[in-house]
Motif scaffolding. Structure first.
Motif, PDB file in Angstrom:
ATOM      1  N   GLU A  25      64.724  35.663  49.408  1.00  0.00           N
ATOM      2  CA  GLU A  25      66.050  35.707  49.990  1.00  0.00           C
ATOM      3  C   GLU A  25      66.933  36.817  49.421  1.00  0.00           C
ATOM      4  O   GLU A  25      67.789  37.350  50.127  1.00  0.00           O
ATOM      5  N   ASP A  26      66.767  37.166  48.141  1.00  0.00           N
ATOM      6  CA  ASP A  26      67.644  38.162  47.538  1.00  0.00           C
ATOM      7  C   ASP A  26      66.919  38.800  46.360  1.00  0.00           C
ATOM      8  O   ASP A  26      66.014  38.198  45.760  1.00  0.00           O
ATOM      9  N   GLY A  38      63.848  33.121  46.085  1.00  0.00           N
ATOM     10  CA  GLY A  38      63.378  32.779  47.418  1.00  0.00           C
ATOM     11  C   GLY A  38      63.078  31.310  47.528  1.00  0.00           C
ATOM     12  O   GLY A  38      63.531  30.501  46.702  1.00  0.00           O
ATOM     13  N   TYR A  73      67.697  25.489  49.717  1.00  0.00           N
ATOM     14  CA  TYR A  73      67.733  26.781  50.386  1.00  0.00           C
ATOM     15  C   TYR A  73      68.589  27.746  49.565  1.00  0.00           C
ATOM     16  O   TYR A  73      69.817  27.710  49.629  1.00  0.00           O
ATOM     17  N   TYR A  75      70.432  31.271  48.598  1.00  0.00           N
ATOM     18  CA  TYR A  75      70.997  32.376  49.373  1.00  0.00           C
ATOM     19  C   TYR A  75      70.936  33.678  48.591  1.00  0.00           C
ATOM     20  O   TYR A  75      70.241  34.617  48.948  1.00  0.00           O
ATOM     21  N   SER A 226      74.906  32.113  55.563  1.00  0.00           N
ATOM     22  CA  SER A 226      73.735  32.348  54.724  1.00  0.00           C
ATOM     23  C   SER A 226      72.579  31.420  55.069  1.00  0.00           C
ATOM     24  O   SER A 226      71.418  31.736  54.821  1.00  0.00           O
ATOM     25  N   ASN A 290      70.513  41.357  58.484  1.00  0.00           N
ATOM     26  CA  ASN A 290      70.466  40.428  57.359  1.00  0.00           C
ATOM     27  C   ASN A 290      71.218  40.902  56.131  1.00  0.00           C
ATOM     28  O   ASN A 290      71.337  40.156  55.167  1.00  0.00           O
ATOM     29  N   ARG A 351      65.164  40.246  53.907  1.00  0.00           N
ATOM     30  CA  ARG A 351      66.328  39.402  53.636  1.00  0.00           C
ATOM     31  C   ARG A 351      67.155  39.906  52.459  1.00  0.00           C
ATOM     32  O   ARG A 351      68.342  39.601  52.358  1.00  0.00           O
TER      33      ARG A 351
END
Length: 469
Positions: A25-26, A38, A73, A75, A226, A290, A351
């Protein structure tokens, strides 16, 4: 700029054991190491994954954090003033949280935020946190101290002649003067077609609203939070004092001449007062946005999911699936520099993106439903304004208050000069690292963005940027 391109370097994959969509994710760079966050679908639950790699792709560690029976989840990830890592995320039972990990990826603690929605956060120079989200169906900006105790919260109310204004803040970033840029949405502000519009607002350092401006076209310009599985939107303060954001657009004002439909990435650059400087799309093919990142030379990078039809700038004859894209634009006018796509046989997307230098990036996303981390090398012909620079001079925290720690090799000694945005030298001193870290006193400087130039005894030089708040 013809001939400038980007190629994939190393890559690594992670997958759960329950057949879900796993993804990074980041990504951030910490002391020349790549840290990513993630999620993996394991044992019927979404679990949080945090990893650290060397710049050459060697895994240093990979850890997971889970709560039985609860999907997590993540972000975004930030490095705290204590050196630990903080991850903003959401649990599917309704809680938004910030979880802390130590420098080896071990769980430290989790703080549940008493918010309806938390979409974005940043660590500030004093170790505090600014969080953008929603409470009681209103857009809220909140500040927390180093221990995640709430210091203040501000409900932001926007003013336009017509339309409906959004109830959540999608993103926040620090402005050059220590205030904050925030991103939210409205409906029917630009036209009465019930289409979405983008709102950028500026607050002072205490969260008080200074101005708000509307951006977009007449068809619809869409922001995403997000948690959204396909797209998400973010704003960044630019070193020149302005801002840049990305979203998805269906407004034909941004389409090529003669087009009758559009679903595209839209990037808009604004100045410090909220005036639009330029806009840019990929020219076709970037169907989901994204995020964005900024290179040391000031250029803008956008990333997400793109198509590879022959009309797309991300076309590849060997793979006609949806692919992860990265797209670079010049800071001054939004002119395209290069656009590349990456991926496998299935639907892929980017992402997260971290910038090491003008020629080296690290990206994360999903490849064939696996969590995917990879490096990107930028090469080729450049203009004089885009001449690659040496590896940047790193400093932290950034933004900073009264003191910077400058990353120098043990035994280094040299001269450091600091320049403001007008190019005037405002500070000059000798700097060295004998045993402890090398520090720079910036208490005499006004709030804003600055460039550092490090002069080495050999005659070589390195530069970096920081924000004084």
């Amino acid at each position: 700029l013809a001939g400038q391109s980007a190629t994939k370097g190393w890559e690594t994959f992670y997958s759960g054991n329950s057949g879900g969509e796993d993804r990074i994710e980041d990504v951030l760079i910490d002391n020349n190491q790549v840290v990513s966050v993630g999620r993996l679908y394991k044992n019927a639950d979404e679990t949080l994954l945090i990893t650290k790699h060397s710049l050459t792709g060697q895994q240093l560690w990979a850890k997971s954090w889970a709560i039985t029976g609860l999907d997590l989840y993540p972000y975004y990830i930030q490095k705290g003033i204590n050196g630990n890592y903080y991850v903003l995320g959401y649990g599917d039972s309704g809680e938004h949280f910030i979880v802390q990990f130590d420098t080896n990826g071990n769980f430290v603690e989790v703080k549940v935020l008493q918010l309806q929605t938390a979409n974005d956060f940043k660590v500030l120079a004093d170790g505090s946190f600014i969080v953008a989200g929603e409470n009681n169906d209103k857009a809220y900006l909140l500040k927390f101290d180093q221990n995640l105790n709430q210091l203040w919260s501000k409900a932001l109310t926007f003013s336009f002649p017509q339309g409906i204004y959004g109830g959540t803040l999608f993103s926040v970033d620090v402005a050059a003067d220590g205030g904050f840029f925030v991103l939210t949405r409205g409906t029917s502000i630009i036209s009465n077609t019930s289409s979405d519009d983008v709102i950028v607002a500026k607050t002072d350092a205490q969260g008080n609203l200074l101005w708000n401006k509307v951006f977009g076209g007449t068809k619809g310009d869409y922001l995403a939070d997000s948690y959204n599985n396909q797209v998400r939107s973010r704003i960044m303060g630019h070193p020149d004092g302005g801002f840049v954001f990305e979203c998805n657009t269906r407004s034909l004002e941004f389409a090529p001449a003669g087009a009758t439909s559009l679903t595209e990435l839209l990037v808009i650059k604004g100045d410090a007062n909220g005036n639009q400087q330029w806009w840019r799309t990929s020219g076709g093919g970037a169907i989901n946005a994204n995020g964005i990142a900024i290179k040391p030379n000031g250029n803008i990078l956008a990333f997400g999911k793109g198509t590879t039809s022959q009309s797309s700038p991300f076309y590849t004859p060997t793979d006609l699936t949806e692919r992860a894209y990265i797209f670079e634009m010049k800071n001054l006018n939004g002119q395209s520099v290069w656009g590349s796509s990456f991926g496998g046989a299935k639907s892929d997307f980017t992402r997260g993106l971290a910038v090491l230098s003008n020629s080296k990036l690290f990206a994360g996303g999903s490849n064939d439903d696996n969590a995917w981390l990879f490096s990107v090398n930028i090469s080729g012909v450049t203009s004089l304004a885009e001449t690659p620079s040496p590896e940047p001079l790193e400093c932290f925290p950034n933004p900073a208050g009264n003191r910077l720690t400058v990353s120098l090799e043990l035994g280094f000694s040299g001269q450091i000069r600091v320049f403001d945005l007008q190019g005037q030298m405002v500070l000059e001193k000798s700097i060295e690292r004998s045993s402890d870290e090398a520090h720079l006193d910036i208490s005499s400087l006004a709030k804003g963005y600055y460039t550092m130039l490090l002069l080495e005894p050999s005659g070589a030089s390195r530069s970096g940027k920081f924000c004084k708040i």
